[in-house]
Design an enzyme around this catalytic site. Structure first.
Site: not given
Length: 165
Positions: A56, A63
Site C-alpha cells: 500500500c 497486499d
C-alpha cells in the site's frame, strides 16, 4: 514438427538459469520475449499468477492477489520466468491495486504489442473490502478494439462469492 532451435531462443536468458537474481524493486526491464510461431491465427495465452504482492503506498502494508493475464499475441510473446520475476519485483513497490494492474498491462503492451490483452487482479480483502481491478486493451482500429469494449462491458456480470479466495 520440429521444436525451437537454440538460435530462436537467444534472447531468453532467464529460463533454465540457475543463478536467478530476484529483484526487490519494480523492474520492467527484466521482461523477455520470444517469437510467436503462429502469428497467422488468433489464440489466447493465459497466465494465472496466485502469488502477487505489492505494498500500500500510504501505509506500507502488504497486499496479496491472484492476477490473471490473458492476451492474443502478434509477433512476440512474454517468457513466463521473466514474467514471474517481473511480478515479484512489485513486492516492495508501493502503489494502489488499480495502478499495479494498469502498469502491468502497459508494460506488457510496450513489450509485446499484442492484438489484445487483459489484466485482472483479485486482491484478498483488507479492512473487510476486496478490490478486483480489471483493465484491457485492443489494438486501435481493429476488431480487437471492439472486443476490448465488449469484454469491458461484460467482464464481471456474475460477481463471485468472497469465499473463493
Amino acid at each position: 514438427m520440429a521444436g525451437r532451435l537454440d538460435e530462436d531462443l537467444k534472447d531468453v536468458t532467464l529460463l533454465g538459469n540457475q543463478n536467478t537474481k530476484y529483484l526487490f524493486e519494480y523492474s520492467p526491464e527484466i521482461l523477455e520475449v520470444f517469437d510467436n510461431n503462429h502469428p497467422n491465427r488468433d489464440y489466447f495465452v493465459k497466465f494465472n499468477c496466485p502469488e502477487f504482492t505489492s505494498l500500500c503506498p500510504k501505509t506500507g502494508q502488504p497486499d496479496f492477489a491472484t492476477i490473471y493475464i490473458s492476451y492474443i499475441p502478434e509477433q512476440r510473446m512474454v517468457e513466463s520466468k521473466s514474467l514471474k520475476l517481473y511480478l515479484f519485483s512489485f513486492r516492495n513497490h508501493g502503489d494502489f491495486h488499480e495502478d499495479c494492474m494498469n502498469v502491468i498491462m502497459n508494460d506488457l503492451i510496450k513489450l509485446m504489442d499484442p492484438r489484445y490483452i487483459e489484466v485482472w487482479g483479485k486482491f484478498t480483502p483488507r479492512g473487510g473490502i476486496s478490490i478486483d481491478p480489471y483493465c484491457n486493451y485492443g489494438r486501435p482500429g481493429t476488431k480487437y478494439e471492439k472486443m476490448a469494449d465488449y469484454r469491458m462491458m461484460n467482464h464481471d456480470l456474475y460477481p463471485e462469492k468472497i469465499d473463493n479466495r
